[in-house]
Scaffold this motif. Structure first.
Motif, PDB file in Angstrom:
ATOM      1  N   LEU A  14       0.829  -1.173  -0.105  1.00 46.80           N
ATOM      2  CA  LEU A  14       0.052   0.109  -0.090  1.00 46.80           C
ATOM      3  C   LEU A  14       1.068   1.293   0.247  1.00 46.80           C
ATOM      4  O   LEU A  14       1.280   1.649   1.024  1.00 46.80           O
ATOM      5  CB  LEU A  14      -0.909  -0.055   1.239  1.00 46.80           C
ATOM      6  CG  LEU A  14      -2.031   1.090   1.197  1.00 46.80           C
ATOM      7  CD1 LEU A  14      -2.843   1.013  -0.015  1.00 46.80           C
ATOM      8  CD2 LEU A  14      -2.674   1.108   2.641  1.00 46.80           C
ATOM      9  N   PRO A  15       1.303   1.931  -1.177  1.00 41.78           N
ATOM     10  CA  PRO A  15       2.117   3.027  -1.232  1.00 41.78           C
ATOM     11  C   PRO A  15       1.356   4.153  -0.598  1.00 41.78           C
ATOM     12  O   PRO A  15      -0.077   4.136  -0.816  1.00 41.78           O
ATOM     13  CB  PRO A  15       2.530   3.040  -2.688  1.00 41.78           C
ATOM     14  CG  PRO A  15       1.426   2.236  -3.452  1.00 41.78           C
ATOM     15  CD  PRO A  15       1.088   1.138  -2.323  1.00 41.78           C
ATOM     16  N   ALA A  16       2.213   5.265  -0.359  1.00 35.54           N
ATOM     17  CA  ALA A  16       1.283   6.412  -0.081  1.00 35.54           C
ATOM     18  C   ALA A  16       0.640   7.077  -1.208  1.00 35.54           C
ATOM     19  O   ALA A  16      -0.157   7.738  -0.624  1.00 35.54           O
ATOM     20  CB  ALA A  16       2.563   7.306   0.512  1.00 35.54           C
ATOM     21  N   MET A  24      -6.577   1.964  -2.649  1.00 36.94           N
ATOM     22  CA  MET A  24      -6.564   2.287  -1.400  1.00 36.94           C
ATOM     23  C   MET A  24      -7.111   1.361  -0.190  1.00 36.94           C
ATOM     24  O   MET A  24      -7.207   1.804   0.911  1.00 36.94           O
ATOM     25  CB  MET A  24      -6.898   3.787  -0.856  1.00 36.94           C
ATOM     26  CG  MET A  24      -8.143   4.110  -0.916  1.00 36.94           C
ATOM     27  SD  MET A  24      -8.301   5.838  -0.280  1.00 36.94           S
ATOM     28  CE  MET A  24     -10.173   6.110  -0.782  1.00 36.94           C
ATOM     29  N   THR A  25      -7.489   0.498  -0.876  1.00 41.26           N
ATOM     30  CA  THR A  25      -8.384  -0.650  -0.110  1.00 41.26           C
ATOM     31  C   THR A  25      -7.376  -1.605   0.623  1.00 41.26           C
ATOM     32  O   THR A  25      -8.196  -2.564   1.410  1.00 41.26           O
ATOM     33  CB  THR A  25      -9.570  -1.297  -0.742  1.00 41.26           C
ATOM     34  OG1 THR A  25      -8.887  -2.034  -2.090  1.00 41.26           O
ATOM     35  CG2 THR A  25     -10.434  -0.293  -1.366  1.00 41.26           C
ATOM     36  N   GLN A  64      -6.271   7.058   3.212  1.00 44.23           N
ATOM     37  CA  GLN A  64      -6.219   5.662   3.468  1.00 44.23           C
ATOM     38  C   GLN A  64      -6.724   5.574   4.934  1.00 44.23           C
ATOM     39  O   GLN A  64      -7.430   4.437   5.143  1.00 44.23           O
ATOM     40  CB  GLN A  64      -4.892   5.084   3.364  1.00 44.23           C
ATOM     41  CG  GLN A  64      -4.251   5.187   1.982  1.00 44.23           C
ATOM     42  CD  GLN A  64      -2.592   4.871   1.998  1.00 44.23           C
ATOM     43  OE1 GLN A  64      -2.133   4.530   3.028  1.00 44.23           O
ATOM     44  NE2 GLN A  64      -2.156   4.859   0.573  1.00 44.23           N
ATOM     45  N   LEU A  65      -6.121   6.349   5.926  1.00 48.94           N
ATOM     46  CA  LEU A  65      -6.659   6.371   7.170  1.00 48.94           C
ATOM     47  C   LEU A  65      -8.252   6.618   7.348  1.00 48.94           C
ATOM     48  O   LEU A  65      -8.934   5.697   8.033  1.00 48.94           O
ATOM     49  CB  LEU A  65      -6.181   7.581   7.961  1.00 48.94           C
ATOM     50  CG  LEU A  65      -6.507   7.647   9.504  1.00 48.94           C
ATOM     51  CD1 LEU A  65      -6.283   6.465  10.117  1.00 48.94           C
ATOM     52  CD2 LEU A  65      -5.947   8.661   9.948  1.00 48.94           C
ATOM     53  N   ASP A  66      -8.620   7.391   6.684  1.00 50.77           N
ATOM     54  CA  ASP A  66     -10.189   7.434   6.794  1.00 50.77           C
ATOM     55  C   ASP A  66     -10.617   6.451   6.164  1.00 50.77           C
ATOM     56  O   ASP A  66     -11.854   5.879   6.653  1.00 50.77           O
ATOM     57  CB  ASP A  66     -10.584   8.798   5.702  1.00 50.77           C
ATOM     58  CG  ASP A  66     -10.253  10.142   6.232  1.00 50.77           C
ATOM     59  OD1 ASP A  66      -9.914  10.178   7.677  1.00 50.77           O
ATOM     60  OD2 ASP A  66     -10.216  11.046   5.756  1.00 50.77           O
ATOM     61  N   TYR A  67     -10.336   5.724   5.026  1.00 48.35           N
ATOM     62  CA  TYR A  67     -11.086   4.534   4.319  1.00 48.35           C
ATOM     63  C   TYR A  67     -10.989   3.526   5.430  1.00 48.35           C
ATOM     64  O   TYR A  67     -12.151   2.411   5.630  1.00 48.35           O
ATOM     65  CB  TYR A  67     -10.303   4.015   3.114  1.00 48.35           C
ATOM     66  CG  TYR A  67     -10.696   2.670   2.732  1.00 48.35           C
ATOM     67  CD1 TYR A  67     -11.880   2.542   2.027  1.00 48.35           C
ATOM     68  CD2 TYR A  67      -9.945   1.512   3.227  1.00 48.35           C
ATOM     69  CE1 TYR A  67     -12.374   1.377   1.671  1.00 48.35           C
ATOM     70  CE2 TYR A  67     -10.513   0.257   2.812  1.00 48.35           C
ATOM     71  CZ  TYR A  67     -11.485   0.224   1.899  1.00 48.35           C
ATOM     72  OH  TYR A  67     -12.053  -1.242   1.583  1.00 48.35           O
ATOM     73  N   ARG A 128      -5.934  -5.969  -0.586  1.00 47.04           N
ATOM     74  CA  ARG A 128      -6.771  -4.801  -1.366  1.00 47.04           C
ATOM     75  C   ARG A 128      -8.114  -5.522  -1.904  1.00 47.04           C
ATOM     76  O   ARG A 128      -8.098  -6.820  -2.292  1.00 47.04           O
ATOM     77  CB  ARG A 128      -5.976  -4.604  -2.571  1.00 47.04           C
ATOM     78  CG  ARG A 128      -6.377  -3.509  -3.598  1.00 47.04           C
ATOM     79  CD  ARG A 128      -5.370  -3.134  -4.750  1.00 47.04           C
ATOM     80  NE  ARG A 128      -4.157  -2.646  -3.631  1.00 47.04           N
ATOM     81  CZ  ARG A 128      -2.853  -2.852  -4.226  1.00 47.04           C
ATOM     82  NH1 ARG A 128      -2.717  -3.419  -5.357  1.00 47.04           N
ATOM     83  NH2 ARG A 128      -2.112  -2.250  -3.624  1.00 47.04           N
ATOM     84  N   ALA A 129      -9.063  -4.908  -1.832  1.00 49.33           N
ATOM     85  CA  ALA A 129     -10.431  -5.289  -2.208  1.00 49.33           C
ATOM     86  C   ALA A 129     -10.922  -6.561  -1.504  1.00 49.33           C
ATOM     87  O   ALA A 129     -11.697  -6.970  -1.614  1.00 49.33           O
ATOM     88  CB  ALA A 129     -10.491  -5.596  -3.858  1.00 49.33           C
ATOM     89  N   GLY A 130     -10.258  -6.824  -0.369  1.00 49.91           N
ATOM     90  CA  GLY A 130     -10.559  -7.940   0.354  1.00 49.91           C
ATOM     91  C   GLY A 130     -11.498  -7.530   1.703  1.00 49.91           C
ATOM     92  O   GLY A 130     -11.774  -6.275   1.943  1.00 49.91           O
ATOM     93  N   ARG A 131     -11.881  -8.823   2.510  1.00 55.40           N
ATOM     94  CA  ARG A 131     -12.500  -8.356   3.891  1.00 55.40           C
ATOM     95  C   ARG A 131     -11.509  -8.461   4.934  1.00 55.40           C
ATOM     96  O   ARG A 131     -10.236  -8.704   4.601  1.00 55.40           O
ATOM     97  CB  ARG A 131     -13.541  -9.417   4.002  1.00 55.40           C
ATOM     98  CG  ARG A 131     -14.671  -9.536   2.778  1.00 55.40           C
ATOM     99  CD  ARG A 131     -15.637 -10.701   3.107  1.00 55.40           C
ATOM    100  NE  ARG A 131     -14.733 -11.964   2.525  1.00 55.40           N
ATOM    101  CZ  ARG A 131     -15.141 -13.054   2.579  1.00 55.40           C
ATOM    102  NH1 ARG A 131     -16.407 -13.199   3.474  1.00 55.40           N
ATOM    103  NH2 ARG A 131     -14.444 -14.181   2.256  1.00 55.40           N
TER     104      ARG A 131
END
Length: 261
Positions: A14-16, A24-25, A64-67, A128-131
């Protein structure tokens, strides 16, 4: 069993620069543990393992933090709803978490009577895109009948003692165990494991394999840390205590599965 030694799950980098969906997931690795918290979500203080906490404080990673905060909050909103669906999006809580991973995570801790389980050293990861998956499991120094913590010594009880994990009511877990379907899946998975991989004979074999792996390092360990001597001054006595605890615990849990759930 420091966090720096913890074997981490494989997740997407997960790059910045990943500031939009779906990049960003994930991957994220977070934990519930002692120490300074990094962020709050779903009523719990959490720490970042990956990306690094300091990196996650940078303005570049704010999205990313918000996500991840919103994702975990939405999981709880769904899990605590009467119909187990998010009140706005109508997503079921199982759309946010890997239910099988959460069940296995809880079972391993309940089987070993880990008194710190779910409250400390509790890791979660999201690809990424996972649960959100629970695990890997970690921190078992206060478990499996060790005489150095009185809360672990009785195999024939769930952890209901003061200041110890309650596997069915701790934190987020109490909302999951409200769901009859979750309870059924948990009970059936536990029963299957107790008759196969976690049978008393299978656990005996696992312990025997570990004894071979440790070999003469056991005696070096006791010489290096004499403040924690083996029972009866014998590594064999420690092995016998562990096997007896696990055998009795397997037998007892089998009698409890239908009545507890």
């Amino acid at each position: 069993n420091s966090a720096s030694e913890q074997p981490l799950p494989r997740c997407a980098r997960l790059p910045a620069s990943a500031a939009t969906l779906p990049a960003m997931t994930g991957g994220f690795i977070v934990r519930i543990d002692k120490g300074v918290p990094d962020f709050a979500a779903a009523g719990r203080w959490l720490q970042f393992v990956y990306p690094d906490a300091e990196d996650m404080r940078s303005p570049e990673r704010r999205a990313q933090l918000d996500y991840i905060t919103t994702f975990i909050n939405d999981f709880l909103e769904a899990a605590r709803a009467p119909d187990f669906r998010h009140p706005s999006t109508r997503q079921h809580y199982s759309e946010f978490i890997d239910v099988d991973a959460w069940i296995d995570h809880n079972i391993v801790n309940a089987l070993t009577k880990n008194v710190d389980a779910l409250r400390f050293s509790s890791y979660f990861h999201k690809d990424r895109a996972g649960r959100l998956a629970a695990g890997p499991v970690w921190d078992f120094d206060r478990s499996m009948g060790t005489p150095y913590d009185w809360r672990t010594t009785a195999p024939e009880e769930w952890n209901q003692t003061f200041n110890a994990a309650d596997y069915f009511n701790e934190g987020w877990w109490r909302f999951l165990f409200r769901d009859p379907e979750f309870r059924t899946r948990y009970r059936e998975r536990f029963r299957t494991l107790l008759n196969r991989e976690f049978s008393a004979d299978a656990l005996d074999r696992i312990v025997d394999g570990m004894v071979v792996d440790v070999g003469p390092a056991a005696e070096r360990n006791f010489r290096r840390w004499p403040q924690f001597p083996p029972q009866d001054n014998s590594h064999a006595a420690e092995i016998a205590t562990l096997k007896d605890f696990l055998r009795r615990r397997v037998t007892w849990i089998k009698t409890q599965l239908d009545t507890t759930f």
